[in-house]
Design a protein around this motif. Structure first.
Motif, mmCIF file in Angstrom:
data_model
loop_
_atom_site.group_PDB
_atom_site.id
_atom_site.type_symbol
_atom_site.label_atom_id
_atom_site.label_comp_id
_atom_site.label_asym_id
_atom_site.label_seq_id
_atom_site.Cartn_x
_atom_site.Cartn_y
_atom_site.Cartn_z
ATOM 1 N N ASP A 6 0.825 -1.202 0.000
ATOM 2 C CA ASP A 6 0.000 0.000 0.000
ATOM 3 C C ASP A 6 0.864 1.259 0.000
ATOM 4 N N ASP A 9 2.221 1.659 -3.448
ATOM 5 C CA ASP A 9 1.166 2.094 -4.371
ATOM 6 C C ASP A 9 0.899 3.590 -4.246
ATOM 7 N N THR A 10 0.951 4.113 -3.027
ATOM 8 C CA THR A 10 0.593 5.512 -2.809
ATOM 9 C C THR A 10 1.784 6.457 -2.858
#
Length: 201
Positions: A6, A9-10
Protein backbone atom coordinates in the motif's frame (compact mmCIF):
# COMPACT_ATOMS: atom_id res chain seq x y z
CA UNK A 1 3.39 -7.19 3.21
CA UNK A 2 0.04 -5.50 2.61
CA UNK A 3 1.21 -2.32 4.34
CA UNK A 4 4.41 -2.19 2.29
CA UNK A 5 2.47 -2.73 -0.94
CA UNK A 6 0.00 0.00 0.00
CA UNK A 7 2.86 2.38 0.79
CA UNK A 8 4.49 1.63 -2.57
CA UNK A 9 1.17 2.09 -4.37
CA UNK A 10 0.59 5.51 -2.81
CA UNK A 11 4.13 6.86 -2.34
CA UNK A 12 6.19 5.04 -4.96
CA UNK A 13 9.59 3.41 -4.57
CA UNK A 14 11.27 6.51 -3.13
CA UNK A 15 8.43 6.94 -0.64
CA UNK A 16 8.99 3.62 1.09
CA UNK A 17 11.18 4.03 4.14
CA UNK A 18 11.48 1.77 7.13
CA UNK A 19 10.21 4.59 9.35
CA UNK A 20 7.09 5.14 7.26
CA UNK A 21 6.44 1.42 7.15
CA UNK A 22 6.89 1.18 10.90
CA UNK A 23 4.45 4.07 11.41
CA UNK A 24 1.83 2.23 9.38
CA UNK A 25 2.36 -0.85 11.47
CA UNK A 26 2.34 1.08 14.73
CA UNK A 27 5.82 -0.16 15.56
CA UNK A 28 9.30 1.25 15.97
CA UNK A 29 11.52 1.35 12.91
CA UNK A 30 14.20 -0.74 14.60
CA UNK A 31 11.70 -3.44 15.53
CA UNK A 32 11.11 -4.12 11.82
CA UNK A 33 14.65 -5.45 11.55
CA UNK A 34 13.61 -8.41 13.70
CA UNK A 35 11.43 -9.44 10.74
CA UNK A 36 13.32 -8.21 7.66
CA UNK A 37 17.01 -7.55 7.16
CA UNK A 38 16.69 -4.33 5.17
CA UNK A 39 14.52 -2.13 3.00
CA UNK A 40 15.81 -4.14 0.05
CA UNK A 41 14.28 -7.26 1.56
CA UNK A 42 10.96 -5.41 1.90
CA UNK A 43 11.14 -4.56 -1.80
CA UNK A 44 11.77 -8.21 -2.67
CA UNK A 45 8.86 -9.46 -0.57
CA UNK A 46 6.44 -6.75 -1.71
CA UNK A 47 7.32 -7.31 -5.36
CA UNK A 48 6.83 -11.04 -5.21
CA UNK A 49 3.57 -10.70 -3.29
CA UNK A 50 1.90 -8.66 -6.07
CA UNK A 51 3.03 -11.08 -8.77
CA UNK A 52 1.05 -14.06 -7.50
CA UNK A 53 -0.54 -15.86 -10.45
CA UNK A 54 -4.31 -16.04 -10.78
CA UNK A 55 -5.44 -19.28 -12.38
CA UNK A 56 -7.90 -18.98 -15.28
CA UNK A 57 -11.49 -19.98 -14.68
CA UNK A 58 -11.95 -23.71 -15.19
CA UNK A 59 -14.06 -24.53 -18.24
CA UNK A 60 -13.66 -28.30 -18.13
CA UNK A 61 -11.97 -28.28 -21.54
CA UNK A 62 -8.26 -28.36 -22.27
CA UNK A 63 -7.04 -25.06 -23.68
CA UNK A 64 -4.73 -24.61 -26.64
CA UNK A 65 -1.21 -23.72 -25.47
CA UNK A 66 -1.54 -20.21 -26.93
CA UNK A 67 -4.58 -19.50 -24.78
CA UNK A 68 -2.60 -20.58 -21.72
CA UNK A 69 0.32 -18.32 -22.61
CA UNK A 70 -1.95 -15.37 -23.40
CA UNK A 71 -3.67 -15.72 -20.03
CA UNK A 72 -0.32 -15.92 -18.21
CA UNK A 73 1.03 -12.78 -19.85
CA UNK A 74 -2.19 -10.75 -19.67
CA UNK A 75 -2.42 -11.62 -15.96
CA UNK A 76 1.23 -10.64 -15.45
CA UNK A 77 0.71 -7.30 -17.19
CA UNK A 78 -2.48 -6.63 -15.21
CA UNK A 79 -0.63 -7.30 -11.93
CA UNK A 80 2.06 -4.78 -12.81
CA UNK A 81 -0.43 -2.16 -14.03
CA UNK A 82 -2.24 -2.38 -10.70
CA UNK A 83 1.11 -1.76 -9.00
CA UNK A 84 3.15 0.40 -11.45
CA UNK A 85 6.26 0.44 -9.22
CA UNK A 86 6.62 -3.32 -9.77
CA UNK A 87 7.73 -2.91 -13.39
CA UNK A 88 10.59 -0.68 -12.24
CA UNK A 89 11.69 -3.07 -9.50
CA UNK A 90 11.40 -6.40 -11.28
CA UNK A 91 14.47 -6.21 -13.55
CA UNK A 92 16.78 -5.41 -10.63
CA UNK A 93 15.39 -7.52 -7.79
CA UNK A 94 15.97 -11.07 -6.63
CA UNK A 95 13.46 -13.35 -8.31
CA UNK A 96 11.02 -14.67 -5.74
CA UNK A 97 8.86 -17.81 -5.87
CA UNK A 98 5.90 -16.15 -7.59
CA UNK A 99 7.84 -14.80 -10.57
CA UNK A 100 9.92 -17.97 -10.78
CA UNK A 101 6.68 -19.95 -10.74
CA UNK A 102 5.37 -17.83 -13.62
CA UNK A 103 8.54 -18.42 -15.63
CA UNK A 104 8.43 -22.16 -14.93
CA UNK A 105 4.79 -22.32 -16.01
CA UNK A 106 5.58 -20.38 -19.18
CA UNK A 107 8.61 -22.53 -20.00
CA UNK A 108 6.67 -25.75 -19.37
CA UNK A 109 3.79 -24.64 -21.58
CA UNK A 110 6.08 -23.65 -24.45
CA UNK A 111 8.06 -26.87 -24.10
CA UNK A 112 4.93 -29.03 -24.15
CA UNK A 113 3.74 -27.14 -27.22
CA UNK A 114 6.86 -28.31 -29.03
CA UNK A 115 9.24 -25.36 -28.71
CA UNK A 116 12.74 -26.82 -28.91
CA UNK A 117 14.99 -26.50 -25.87
CA UNK A 118 17.45 -24.53 -28.00
CA UNK A 119 14.72 -21.92 -28.64
CA UNK A 120 13.11 -21.91 -25.21
CA UNK A 121 15.17 -19.19 -23.55
CA UNK A 122 14.87 -16.86 -26.53
CA UNK A 123 11.10 -17.35 -26.49
CA UNK A 124 10.84 -16.73 -22.75
CA UNK A 125 13.00 -13.59 -22.82
CA UNK A 126 11.17 -12.25 -25.87
CA UNK A 127 7.86 -12.58 -24.04
CA UNK A 128 9.34 -11.17 -20.80
CA UNK A 129 10.69 -8.14 -22.67
CA UNK A 130 7.37 -7.63 -24.43
CA UNK A 131 5.35 -7.66 -21.20
CA UNK A 132 7.82 -5.40 -19.39
CA UNK A 133 8.03 -2.92 -22.27
CA UNK A 134 4.27 -2.82 -22.77
CA UNK A 135 3.70 -2.25 -19.05
CA UNK A 136 6.27 0.53 -18.68
CA UNK A 137 5.02 2.27 -21.83
CA UNK A 138 1.41 2.11 -20.70
CA UNK A 139 2.29 3.48 -17.29
CA UNK A 140 4.42 6.35 -18.58
CA UNK A 141 2.38 7.31 -21.66
CA UNK A 142 -0.85 8.18 -19.88
CA UNK A 143 -2.00 11.37 -21.62
CA UNK A 144 -5.32 13.16 -21.54
CA UNK A 145 -7.56 13.24 -24.61
CA UNK A 146 -6.64 16.89 -25.13
CA UNK A 147 -2.90 16.14 -24.91
CA UNK A 148 -3.19 13.31 -27.42
CA UNK A 149 -5.25 15.44 -29.80
CA UNK A 150 -2.68 18.24 -29.61
CA UNK A 151 0.16 15.79 -30.27
CA UNK A 152 -1.68 14.33 -33.25
CA UNK A 153 -2.31 17.83 -34.61
CA UNK A 154 1.42 18.52 -34.39
CA UNK A 155 2.04 15.32 -36.35
CA UNK A 156 -0.49 16.47 -38.92
CA UNK A 157 1.35 19.78 -39.27
CA UNK A 158 4.58 17.80 -39.82
CA UNK A 159 3.02 15.11 -41.98
CA UNK A 160 5.49 15.68 -44.81
CA UNK A 161 8.18 14.31 -42.47
CA UNK A 162 6.12 11.62 -40.69
CA UNK A 163 3.40 10.61 -43.15
CA UNK A 164 2.96 7.00 -42.08
CA UNK A 165 2.46 7.50 -38.34
CA UNK A 166 0.30 10.54 -39.03
CA UNK A 167 -1.90 8.46 -41.35
CA UNK A 168 -2.20 5.68 -38.77
CA UNK A 169 -3.18 8.28 -36.13
CA UNK A 170 -0.61 6.73 -33.84
CA UNK A 171 -0.87 9.30 -31.05
CA UNK A 172 -4.67 9.06 -30.89
CA UNK A 173 -4.71 5.29 -30.49
CA UNK A 174 -5.39 4.47 -26.83
CA UNK A 175 -6.46 0.84 -27.24
CA UNK A 176 -3.64 -0.39 -25.03
CA UNK A 177 -5.24 -3.74 -24.26
CA UNK A 178 -6.02 -4.46 -27.90
CA UNK A 179 -2.54 -3.45 -29.04
CA UNK A 180 -0.99 -5.66 -26.36
CA UNK A 181 -3.03 -8.66 -27.45
CA UNK A 182 -2.34 -8.17 -31.17
CA UNK A 183 1.36 -7.69 -30.54
CA UNK A 184 1.38 -10.84 -28.45
CA UNK A 185 -0.21 -12.72 -31.34
CA UNK A 186 2.61 -11.49 -33.60
CA UNK A 187 5.19 -12.81 -31.16
CA UNK A 188 3.48 -16.14 -30.63
CA UNK A 189 3.19 -16.64 -34.41
CA UNK A 190 6.98 -16.47 -34.52
CA UNK A 191 7.52 -18.66 -31.45
CA UNK A 192 5.01 -21.34 -32.43
CA UNK A 193 6.61 -24.54 -33.71
CA UNK A 194 5.26 -25.74 -37.05
CA UNK A 195 3.61 -28.84 -35.69
CA UNK A 196 1.82 -27.01 -32.89
CA UNK A 197 0.19 -24.74 -35.47
CA UNK A 198 -1.21 -27.78 -37.24
CA UNK A 199 -1.97 -29.82 -34.12
CA UNK A 200 -3.19 -27.86 -31.07
CA UNK A 201 -2.22 -29.26 -27.68
Amino acid sequence: MANAVDLLDTQGIDGLTMRRLADRLGAGAMSLYWHVDSKEAVFDLALDSVLAYREPAQTGKAQHWRADVIHMLEDWRACMLRHPWSASLLPRRALGPNILGRLERLARTLSRAGVADADLNAGIWSLWNYVMGATVTRGSFDRSDDDRAAAQQRLRDLSQHYPTIERSRLLLDDDWDGAFRRGLDFLLDGIAPRRSKAQPR
